[in-house]
Enzyme design. Sequence first.
Site, PDB file in Angstrom:
ATOM      1  CB  CYS A  72      -0.900   0.013   1.233  1.00  0.00           C
ATOM      2  SG  CYS A  72      -1.966   1.480   1.302  1.00  0.00           S
ATOM      3  CG  HIS A 165      -1.824  -1.779  -9.573  1.00  0.00           C
ATOM      4  ND1 HIS A 165      -2.651  -1.033  -8.755  1.00  0.00           N
ATOM      5  CD2 HIS A 165      -0.794  -2.188  -8.779  1.00  0.00           C
ATOM      6  CE1 HIS A 165      -2.130  -0.976  -7.541  1.00  0.00           C
ATOM      7  NE2 HIS A 165      -1.018  -1.681  -7.520  1.00  0.00           N
ATOM      8  N   GLY A 231      -1.075   2.205  -7.266  1.00  0.00           N
ATOM      9  CA  GLY A 231      -1.738   2.389  -8.563  1.00  0.00           C
ATOM     10  C   GLY A 231      -1.083   3.478  -9.390  1.00  0.00           C
TER      11      GLY A 231
END
Length: 286
Positions: A72, A165, A231
């Site tokens: 993350c 992703h 991302g």
Amino acid sequence: MQFTKMHGIGNDYVYVDCVRQKPPADPAALSRAVSDRHFGIGSDGLILICPSERADARMRMFNADGSESEMCGNGLRCVSKFVHDHGIATKPRLAIETGRGVLTVDLEVKAGKVARVRVNMGEPILESAKIPTTLPGDPPVNVPITFDHPKGRLEVTCVSMGNPHAVAYIDDEWLHVGEQDLVATVGPKIEHHEAFPRRINAHFVKVHTPSEVTMRTWERGSGITLACGTGACAVCVAGVLTGRTGRKLLAHLPGGDLELEWSEADNCVYMTGPATEVFTGEWPTA
Ligand SMILES: N[C@H](CCC[C@H](N)C(=O)O)C(=O)O
């Protein structure tokens, strides 16, 4: 249980210091409970800050649905800020253990508190089996997928930053939340598409120049978020692979901006952005 609410450009998590507190017995259930924006604290998930044998601290990240992710990006900047500001380790360069190994972060400190963090996010993972995806190509670049929706066909470029992703280049209409928010309806179709055996994070990108994009995200396990650090790194890599953007990229996300670079020298992706502490609180433990 003491918690700290933090966010990385609006991607907000509940952070629990498990260096100085007992870790929760069932972090997946706790993430689902604290993430609820009506019956809980309200967040995109839960992040545990744990001791580490091989780094200054270890990060464990759980999405709002309780699923654990390998990485993350926004969370790693906030973990780094917490570790420094709360005195766990106060060096200007920290090592944080994550689900994809130990990553290095450089802290920008102002008046004794971390304001911004530059993270070496490691090398992108491009082998399709490791993303993982069943789509063709190592990695899949501009590969069409179809799904049951009026906008039922998109070309995606897939990259892993430790977590998976799918990047789609789109026109303006996707960027605005209208009565029928396309990200909210197409996002889950991509997240759960059969081509992605461990689901996937979906990003919708508008290119402004070879060094600037606007992006919106539907996150695996959390839905629409205001930002996604891994991302944005995947968007930087996909831009180079598709020839749409260069190795240095400014990404505008709904919650704020991130600076990305996919370094030619060491093949690592660098992400720079802010980290913010909002409040601390007490969560009742049974
Ligand atoms: N939903 C993601 C984890 C959080 C990633 C995002 N919040 C970031 O800043 O990188 C996944 O399941 O892979």
